[in-house]
Write a protein that holds these residues in place. Structure first.
Motif, PDB file in Angstrom:
ATOM      1  N   LEU A  59      -1.502  -8.099  -5.947  1.00  0.00           N
ATOM      2  CA  LEU A  59      -2.908  -7.737  -5.769  1.00  0.00           C
ATOM      3  C   LEU A  59      -3.112  -7.020  -4.440  1.00  0.00           C
ATOM      4  N   LEU A  60      -2.483  -7.554  -3.411  1.00  0.00           N
ATOM      5  CA  LEU A  60      -2.625  -6.962  -2.087  1.00  0.00           C
ATOM      6  C   LEU A  60      -1.993  -5.576  -2.051  1.00  0.00           C
ATOM      7  N   PRO A  94      -9.308   1.364 -11.879  1.00  0.00           N
ATOM      8  CA  PRO A  94      -9.147  -0.092 -11.934  1.00  0.00           C
ATOM      9  C   PRO A  94      -7.689  -0.507 -11.950  1.00  0.00           C
ATOM     10  N   TRP A  95      -7.438  -1.741 -11.558  1.00  0.00           N
ATOM     11  CA  TRP A  95      -6.087  -2.272 -11.377  1.00  0.00           C
ATOM     12  C   TRP A  95      -5.212  -1.995 -12.573  1.00  0.00           C
ATOM     13  N   LEU A  96      -5.723  -2.255 -13.759  1.00  0.00           N
ATOM     14  CA  LEU A  96      -4.891  -2.060 -14.935  1.00  0.00           C
ATOM     15  C   LEU A  96      -4.633  -0.583 -15.182  1.00  0.00           C
ATOM     16  N   ALA A 115      -1.555  -3.507  -4.507  1.00  0.00           N
ATOM     17  CA  ALA A 115      -2.371  -2.549  -5.264  1.00  0.00           C
ATOM     18  C   ALA A 115      -3.535  -2.067  -4.412  1.00  0.00           C
ATOM     19  N   ALA A 116      -4.139  -2.975  -3.655  1.00  0.00           N
ATOM     20  CA  ALA A 116      -5.259  -2.592  -2.807  1.00  0.00           C
ATOM     21  C   ALA A 116      -4.790  -1.660  -1.691  1.00  0.00           C
ATOM     22  N   LEU A 117      -3.640  -1.936  -1.120  1.00  0.00           N
ATOM     23  CA  LEU A 117      -3.125  -1.093  -0.042  1.00  0.00           C
ATOM     24  C   LEU A 117      -2.708   0.275  -0.573  1.00  0.00           C
ATOM     25  N   ARG A 151      -9.714   6.295  -7.068  1.00  0.00           N
ATOM     26  CA  ARG A 151      -9.145   4.994  -7.410  1.00  0.00           C
ATOM     27  C   ARG A 151      -9.563   4.608  -8.814  1.00  0.00           C
ATOM     28  N   TRP A 175      -4.225   1.746  -2.978  1.00  0.00           N
ATOM     29  CA  TRP A 175      -5.502   2.456  -3.096  1.00  0.00           C
ATOM     30  C   TRP A 175      -5.909   3.025  -1.740  1.00  0.00           C
TER      31      TRP A 175
END
Lengths: 175, 237
Positions: free
Chosen positions: B58-59, B77-79, B61-63, B75, B65
């Motif tokens: 999760l972290l 969504p995660w999926l 993926a955010a980094l 950006r 972005w």
């Protein structure tokens, strides 16, 4: 270390430890793995953008939860499907359980998801995020007495419904 | 403190260590048994709520972005981020200068995309879906949708396509909800049928761009295709 690397390091140090619990909190709010991951992703993205404004590092947990709850209310709450997929999300527990214990845990998870949000949310803040009743009261903007009532009712409802389901073991015979 | 008060406080804070609670417990076997039972239930509750969570992913993926944002890359969504990695790996060689070659690129993309999150997105479809969300998504693709389409949409989100951002929808058809992928920048000259793993995708041209209807039946969705072609329009029209 340049500015970006410093921000990256600060973000990882401050936010990283809370990512797993943020996901768990989001999952039990949404009842759906994909939505919970998107919710947490949005939360972390917003935290990244606002990181330079975070002056009190001791408040990072409440800061993150505030962002997540606001984003949930703003965007994600209406996307929650009518049926949760909690049973599909929980693939395997790491502790050893007997078949009866697995059944009990599965029932408990279903009942947690069935709790009304006004009972489920303070329970999640307490058990998943480790909030005290005072902290929950601040986060939910209600009185501590109201928080304690909601927590009590949440646990009572879980115990009552589990007994109705015929789940025995540790729950049976309580109070 | 009476037993009722003790139980209420235990129910709110099972591990309350306030002096009066500890004193009450020490002074009565009944109170102590209640506290033991409360602790047992609390452990069950904690175990039930503690689902597996990959915080590092999760972290990261955010980094990722954050790095893309600094480079002005939108950006998703995660999926969709995960899907984009999968799709990019799976569709090497797709032409980005016009319609893809016969079948190959589109077929690979449709299959890879549905394999990634098709079933999950179908599960998220809801009768209570807000039609305004369709307009929001289509607007960002420089498109708009008609009311006739909006009343049939049960879910929509952005998704990666071979030629940029698109939309992944669940639409109510004559025979139930089906997946629709809108590819606003991918041209196809004619309709084509793609079969994979018990599923069937009909890819067809839109007013601009193209779309795919994906289902697990052998049915044709001519009426839905016509609806989509007449209902997904350029924003300026």
């Amino acid at each position: 270390m340049d500015k970006d690397a410093k921000k990256h390091a600060r973000f990882t140090r401050l936010v990283g430890p809370y990512a797993p619990d943020l996901y768990r909190f989001g999952l039990w709010l949404c009842g759906h793995d994909a939505l919970a991951k998107d919710l947490v992703q949005e939360t972390l993205v917003r935290a990244w953008r606002a990181l330079d404004k975070l002056n009190d590092e001791a408040a990072v947990k409440s800061w993150l939860i505030t962002i997540l709850r606001r984003e949930y209310a703003r965007t994600f709450e209406r996307k929650v499907p009518p049926l949760s997929d909690i049973d599909n999300v929980v693939i395997e527990d790491t502790d050893e359980l007997t078949p009866e214990q697995r059944t009990e845990r599965s029932h408990l998870r279903q009942r947690i998801m069935a709790l009304a949000p006004r009972y489920r949310e303070p329970l999640l803040l307490q058990v998943v995020m480790g909030y005290s009743c005072d902290e929950i009261a601040v986060q939910l903007e209600i009185s501590k007495a109201a928080v304690m009532t909601q927590l009590f009712r949440a646990r009572e409802q879980l115990k009552d419904t589990l007994q109705e389901d015929g789940i025995t073991g540790n729950v049976h015979g309580l109070f | 403190m009476d037993f009722s008060e003790f139980i209420r406080r235990l129910g709110a804070e099972p591990r309350d260590q306030q002096p009066d609670m500890l004193s009450a417990r020490a002074g009565s076997p009944e109170f102590d048994r209640a506290a033991v039972a409360a602790e047992a239930f609390e452990q069950q509750l904690e175990a039930a709520l503690h689902v597996p969570a990959d915080g590092d992913a999760l972290l990261e993926a955010a980094l990722q972005w954050a790095s893309r944002e600094q480079k002005n890359v939108p950006r998703w969504p995660w999926l969709a981020v995960a899907a984009s990695i999968l799709v990019v790996v799976g569709v090497v060689g797709i032409s980005r200068q016009g319609a893809p070659g016969p079948g190959g690129g589109i077929e690979h993309y449709v299959r890879a995309h549905f394999d990634h999150d098709g079933q999950q997105v179908l599960a998220m479809a809801s009768e209570g879906f807000n039609p305004a969300e369709l307009e929001r998504v289509l607007a960002q693709l420089d498109k708009r949708g008609t009311a006739a389409l909006a009343e049939r949409v049960r879910f929509v989100k952005f998704c990666p396509t071979p030629d940029g951002k698109g939309a992944h929808m669940v639409v109510e058809s004559e025979s139930g909800p089906v997946t629709v992928i809108v590819m606003p920048n991918t041209r196809v000259e004619n309709s084509m049928l793609v079969q994979f793993d018990g599923h069937q995708a009909t890819v067809f041209p839109l007013n601009s761009g193209s779309a795919a209807i994906i289902s697990d039946s052998g049915q044709q969705y001519a009426a839905l295709q016509t609806l989509l072609q007449s209902s997904i329009l350029p924003r300026s029209s």
